[in-house]
Design an enzyme around this catalytic site. Structure first.
Site, PDB file in Angstrom:
ATOM      1  N   VAL A  11      -1.751   1.156  -9.709  1.00 36.00           N
ATOM      2  CA  VAL A  11      -2.544   0.100  -9.081  1.00 36.00           C
ATOM      3  C   VAL A  11      -2.090  -0.114  -7.639  1.00 36.00           C
ATOM      4  O   VAL A  11      -2.904  -0.307  -6.729  1.00 36.00           O
ATOM      5  CB  VAL A  11      -2.432  -1.209  -9.884  1.00 36.00           C
ATOM      6  N   ASP A  36      -1.020  -5.814  -9.999  1.00 31.59           N
ATOM      7  CA  ASP A  36       0.108  -4.979 -10.397  1.00 31.59           C
ATOM      8  C   ASP A  36       1.339  -5.790 -10.778  1.00 31.59           C
ATOM      9  O   ASP A  36       2.073  -5.437 -11.698  1.00 31.59           O
ATOM     10  CB  ASP A  36       0.434  -3.928  -9.330  1.00 31.59           C
ATOM     11  N   ASP A  87       3.255  -0.861   1.841  1.00 33.35           N
ATOM     12  CA  ASP A  87       2.825  -2.028   2.627  1.00 33.35           C
ATOM     13  C   ASP A  87       2.821  -1.714   4.118  1.00 33.35           C
ATOM     14  O   ASP A  87       1.938  -2.131   4.856  1.00 33.35           O
ATOM     15  CB  ASP A  87       3.750  -3.221   2.372  1.00 33.35           C
TER      16      ASP A  87
END
Length: 224
Positions: A46, A84, A106
């Site tokens: 995910v 997630d 990220d």
């Protein structure tokens, strides 16, 4: 990407999500969470899919001048940040690889959003000033996150600043989406100015905070 269960940073930081994530995780997104677990999909999958979606939305839509469409596409994948973490808690997963994976991805997602805007200003708007501002936001946003992680890695508290990661991402997405939809480019132009300044100030604040703690630690050692 739930810091309470997987020590991860997320595409949306807890400073924004904590107020609402209980409702979203427990009510709105719960059917998806149960479905993914039942299908055997891992939280890491995910995470990866969410990051790919954010990058695709930014790097495909933005450079073509499709700003509000890109924001909508990105927003759909941002919800993976809530899914997630809840999945990890539900299945009882506690390893630290998720934290590493998410923190790494990220940085990619953040960079893609501002890189996409930089390409928009380079190819569509042909505005060098805002191209430069988008790049400033990209670089200083990355340094902001690095300053915190590096400071904490050295044992200091580096969580401070006027522009947390969530604040930056929410601001740029909201103002970009509405600015394009309402044909008011001044909205995302002002947002870029504010984020460039706020990100730079945040980096300085974190450097000064860590510096103060480091000097205090030296003084304590000298007194002992």
């Amino acid at each position: 990407m739930d810091n309470q269960n997987r020590p991860r940073s997320s595409v949306l930081n807890e400073s924004v999500l904590d107020r609402f994530k209980g409702f979203w995780q427990g009510v709105v997104l719960q059917p998806f969470i149960k479905l993914f677990i039942r299908l055997g999909i891992s939280p890491d999958t995910v995470t990866v899919v969410g990051t790919v979606g954010v990058c695709a939305g930014a790097l495909i839509f933005f450079p073509q001048g499709m700003l509000w469409q890109g924001v909508l596409f990105i927003t759909a994948f941002i919800f993976s940040d809530l899914i997630d973490g809840q999945m990890a808690r539900t299945i009882g997963r506690k390893d630290t690889f998720g934290a590493f994976l998410d923190s790494t991805l990220d940085r990619i997602a953040d960079g893609a959003i501002f890189a996409g805007l930089a390409l928009y200003f380079a190819w569509v708007a042909e505005d060098r000033l805002y191209l430069c501002l988008a790049l400033v936001c990209l670089v200083m946003g990355s340094v902001t996150s690095y300053a915190r992680s590096r400071g904490e890695g050295l044992g200091f508290n580096a969580k401070t600043g006027i522009a947390e990661r969530a604040d930056r991402l929410v601001a740029i997405l909201v103002f970009t989406g509405f600015g394009d939809l309402l044909d008011l480019p001044i909205l995302y132009e002002v947002a870029l100015w504010l984020l460039a300044v706020a990100s730079t100030v945040t980096v300085i604040q974190r450097i000064l905070l860590v510096r103060r703690q480091a000097l205090d630690a030296v003084k304590r050692d000298e007194r002992q």
